[in-house]
Write a protein that holds these residues in place. Structure first.
Motif, mmCIF file in Angstrom:
data_model
loop_
_atom_site.group_PDB
_atom_site.id
_atom_site.type_symbol
_atom_site.label_atom_id
_atom_site.label_comp_id
_atom_site.label_asym_id
_atom_site.label_seq_id
_atom_site.Cartn_x
_atom_site.Cartn_y
_atom_site.Cartn_z
ATOM 1 N N LEU A 244 -60.754 98.399 -46.812
ATOM 2 C CA LEU A 244 -62.031 98.790 -46.224
ATOM 3 C C LEU A 244 -62.100 98.390 -44.755
ATOM 4 O O LEU A 244 -62.545 99.180 -43.910
ATOM 5 N N ILE A 245 -61.668 97.182 -44.433
ATOM 6 C CA ILE A 245 -61.703 96.741 -43.040
ATOM 7 C C ILE A 245 -60.818 97.632 -42.182
ATOM 8 O O ILE A 245 -61.206 98.046 -41.069
ATOM 9 N N GLY A 246 -59.624 97.981 -42.684
ATOM 10 C CA GLY A 246 -58.742 98.862 -41.928
ATOM 11 C C GLY A 246 -59.360 100.224 -41.683
ATOM 12 O O GLY A 246 -59.267 100.776 -40.572
ATOM 13 N N ARG A 247 -60.020 100.768 -42.716
ATOM 14 C CA ARG A 247 -60.646 102.074 -42.578
ATOM 15 C C ARG A 247 -61.802 102.025 -41.577
ATOM 16 O O ARG A 247 -61.931 102.911 -40.717
ATOM 17 N N VAL A 248 -62.627 100.998 -41.655
ATOM 18 C CA VAL A 248 -63.766 100.890 -40.737
ATOM 19 C C VAL A 248 -63.271 100.693 -39.311
ATOM 20 O O VAL A 248 -63.845 101.258 -38.363
ATOM 21 N N MET A 249 -62.218 99.913 -39.091
ATOM 22 C CA MET A 249 -61.653 99.752 -37.746
ATOM 23 C C MET A 249 -61.243 101.104 -37.174
ATOM 24 O O MET A 249 -61.502 101.402 -35.995
ATOM 25 N N THR A 250 -60.605 101.926 -38.000
ATOM 26 C CA THR A 250 -60.151 103.239 -37.535
ATOM 27 C C THR A 250 -61.327 104.129 -37.154
ATOM 28 O O THR A 250 -61.336 104.755 -36.083
ATOM 29 N N VAL A 251 -62.328 104.195 -38.008
ATOM 30 C CA VAL A 251 -63.489 105.035 -37.732
ATOM 31 C C VAL A 251 -64.275 104.498 -36.545
ATOM 32 O O VAL A 251 -64.766 105.257 -35.693
ATOM 33 N N LEU A 252 -64.384 103.175 -36.469
ATOM 34 C CA LEU A 252 -65.140 102.557 -35.375
ATOM 35 C C LEU A 252 -64.517 102.872 -34.022
ATOM 36 O O LEU A 252 -65.237 103.079 -33.030
ATOM 37 N N ALA A 253 -63.202 102.936 -33.969
ATOM 38 C CA ALA A 253 -62.527 103.237 -32.705
ATOM 39 C C ALA A 253 -62.946 104.596 -32.159
ATOM 40 O O ALA A 253 -63.023 104.796 -30.940
ATOM 41 N N GLY A 254 -63.247 105.548 -33.057
ATOM 42 C CA GLY A 254 -63.701 106.859 -32.609
ATOM 43 C C GLY A 254 -65.195 106.934 -32.375
ATOM 44 O O GLY A 254 -65.665 107.696 -31.530
ATOM 45 N N ALA A 255 -65.945 106.109 -33.105
ATOM 46 C CA ALA A 255 -67.406 106.173 -33.019
ATOM 47 C C ALA A 255 -67.986 105.294 -31.923
ATOM 48 O O ALA A 255 -69.133 105.500 -31.507
ATOM 49 N N TYR A 256 -67.202 104.337 -31.451
ATOM 50 C CA TYR A 256 -67.709 103.408 -30.431
ATOM 51 C C TYR A 256 -66.742 103.421 -29.252
ATOM 52 O O TYR A 256 -65.754 102.678 -29.213
ATOM 53 N N PRO A 257 -66.980 104.298 -28.250
ATOM 54 C CA PRO A 257 -66.031 104.527 -27.157
ATOM 55 C C PRO A 257 -65.567 103.269 -26.420
ATOM 56 O O PRO A 257 -64.392 103.228 -25.996
ATOM 57 N N PRO A 258 -66.410 102.232 -26.209
ATOM 58 C CA PRO A 258 -65.899 101.054 -25.484
ATOM 59 C C PRO A 258 -64.678 100.415 -26.128
ATOM 60 O O PRO A 258 -63.913 99.713 -25.459
ATOM 61 N N MET A 259 -64.439 100.652 -27.428
ATOM 62 C CA MET A 259 -63.279 100.052 -28.088
ATOM 63 C C MET A 259 -61.964 100.540 -27.489
ATOM 64 O O MET A 259 -60.934 99.863 -27.606
ATOM 65 N N ALA A 260 -61.968 101.683 -26.848
ATOM 66 C CA ALA A 260 -60.740 102.211 -26.269
ATOM 67 C C ALA A 260 -60.170 101.283 -25.202
ATOM 68 O O ALA A 260 -58.960 101.289 -24.940
ATOM 69 N N ALA A 261 -61.039 100.496 -24.595
ATOM 70 C CA ALA A 261 -60.600 99.583 -23.532
ATOM 71 C C ALA A 261 -60.410 98.152 -24.028
ATOM 72 O O ALA A 261 -60.131 97.256 -23.227
ATOM 73 N N TYR A 262 -60.555 97.921 -25.325
ATOM 74 C CA TYR A 262 -60.428 96.560 -25.855
ATOM 75 C C TYR A 262 -58.994 96.049 -25.718
ATOM 76 O O TYR A 262 -58.016 96.772 -25.960
#
Length: 350
Positions: A244-262
């Motif tokens: 579940l954590i892996g799946r949410v991390m993947t979806v979150l990366a697309g849903a929360y644009p600032p993560m692209a620069a993390y």
């Protein structure tokens, strides 16, 4: 000014100096301070509960506010542990009462509050076996067979440890040893100690010692059945945790644009935060108590805000969890309440 008021004033002033010492990881300064107060007539129990315990609460607050780093918080706690040991060695009391085993529940690493309880009990004349942090249930039971204590004092600081605490206290009682529960994990009012069938609960170390002084009365009401666990949401959520954590991390990366620069460390911290969300959600499912989850969400929002993470990041993550857990109606209901706790002034459509 009376001597009593003078002692209180001196202890409050000493508290500021003590916090300064532990904040610098100044072990010698902290130990010298507490021993000078002890030699000056301040009772050891007061030093433990009115000097060291409040200072440690303040350490937690400073970390949560991002004023102290994790390293500084760990250093301060290590110094406090040494100060407790110094007080215990100087104020050593010969046992005149029964024997008590004091331990943190399996998975619980916040050992200092439980250590304070152990030392208060020793000061009150009990023979104490302090087993420290994260004691596995089977090993604790072996210890009980070997030593035959009159009671177990079980510490639990985080609600996420409640399922293991439940297993441990049930096993202790099965071999005939009553359990005194304590720590914030059991609820500020002890409601989870009652729910899980502990023989007694105390909010503070001195209250626990008073309980033992009087004996260990059981709760007047019968143990409640955890019938809500029959839906297996708790079991399935724990089983699917990593996936579940892996799946949410993947979806979150697309849903929360600032993560692209993390950076990598920020991504690791995000995964840790998602893990804590799952763990508190599971704990809330286990005890069927929404505040276990919503209060954690509120606290997490404050911690993240202090580190420059906007509240919408937490809300987006909670929404993704809600969408992923389609076959978990109780969990989804808790997540809706969590989203409301994260955004109390926002109208939600879920």
């Amino acid at each position: 000014m009376s001597s009593v008021l003078l002692a209180v004033t001196d202890l409050r002033t000493a508290g500021e100096a003590y916090l300064e010492h532990i904040g610098r990881a100044d072990e010698y300064g902290a130990v010298d301070l507490v021993l000078s107060l002890l030699d000056g007539g301040v009772p050891a129990e007061r030093l433990l509960l009115e000097l060291i315990a409040p200072a440690q609460r303040r350490v937690g607050e400073l970390w949560a506010a991002n004023e102290w780093s994790v390293a500084r918080e760990h250093g301060a706690t290590a110094v406090s542990d040494r100060a407790v040991a110094a007080i215990a060695a100087r104020a050593r009391t010969a046992p005149t009462r029964g024997r008590v085993t004091v331990a943190c529940t399996d998975g619980e690493y916040h050992a200092l509050p439980t250590r304070l309880l152990a030392e208060v009990l020793r000061l009150r004349g009990w023979q104490v076996d302090f087993l420290g942090a994260s004691v596995p249930g089977p090993h604790l039971i072996t210890h009980l067979h070997q030593t035959g204590p009159d009671a177990v004092a079980l510490g639990c600081a985080l609600a996420t440890r409640l399922p293991r605490a439940h297993a441990t206290l049930t096993a202790c009682q099965a071999v005939g040893v009553p359990v005194m529960a304590g720590g914030a994990g059991f609820g500020t009012d002890g409601r989870f100690a009652r729910l899980l069938g502990a023989d007694a609960w105390a909010p503070t170390a001195d209250a626990a010692a008073d309980h033992l002084d009087r004996g260990l009365p059981g709760f007047p009401e019968p143990r409640q059945a955890l019938g809500h666990l029959a839906d297996e949401e708790y079991t399935q959520l724990v089983r699917r945790r990593g996936e579940l954590i892996g799946r949410v991390m993947t979806v979150l990366a697309g849903a929360y644009p600032p993560m692209a620069a993390y950076r990598d460390d920020q991504l690791d911290a995000t995964a840790d935060d998602l893990g804590h969300i799952v763990d508190f959600l599971a704990a809330a499912l286990y005890v069927d108590d929404a505040p276990v989850f919503t209060e954690f969400v509120g606290w997490t929002g404050g911690v993240l805000a202090a580190r420059g993470v906007p509240p919408e990041a937490l809300g987006v993550g909670l929404r993704i969890f809600h969408d992923e857990l389609r076959d978990f109606p109780r969990a989804r209901h808790l997540l809706v309440q969590g989203i409301e706790a994260a955004h109390p002034d926002t109208d939600l459509e879920i």
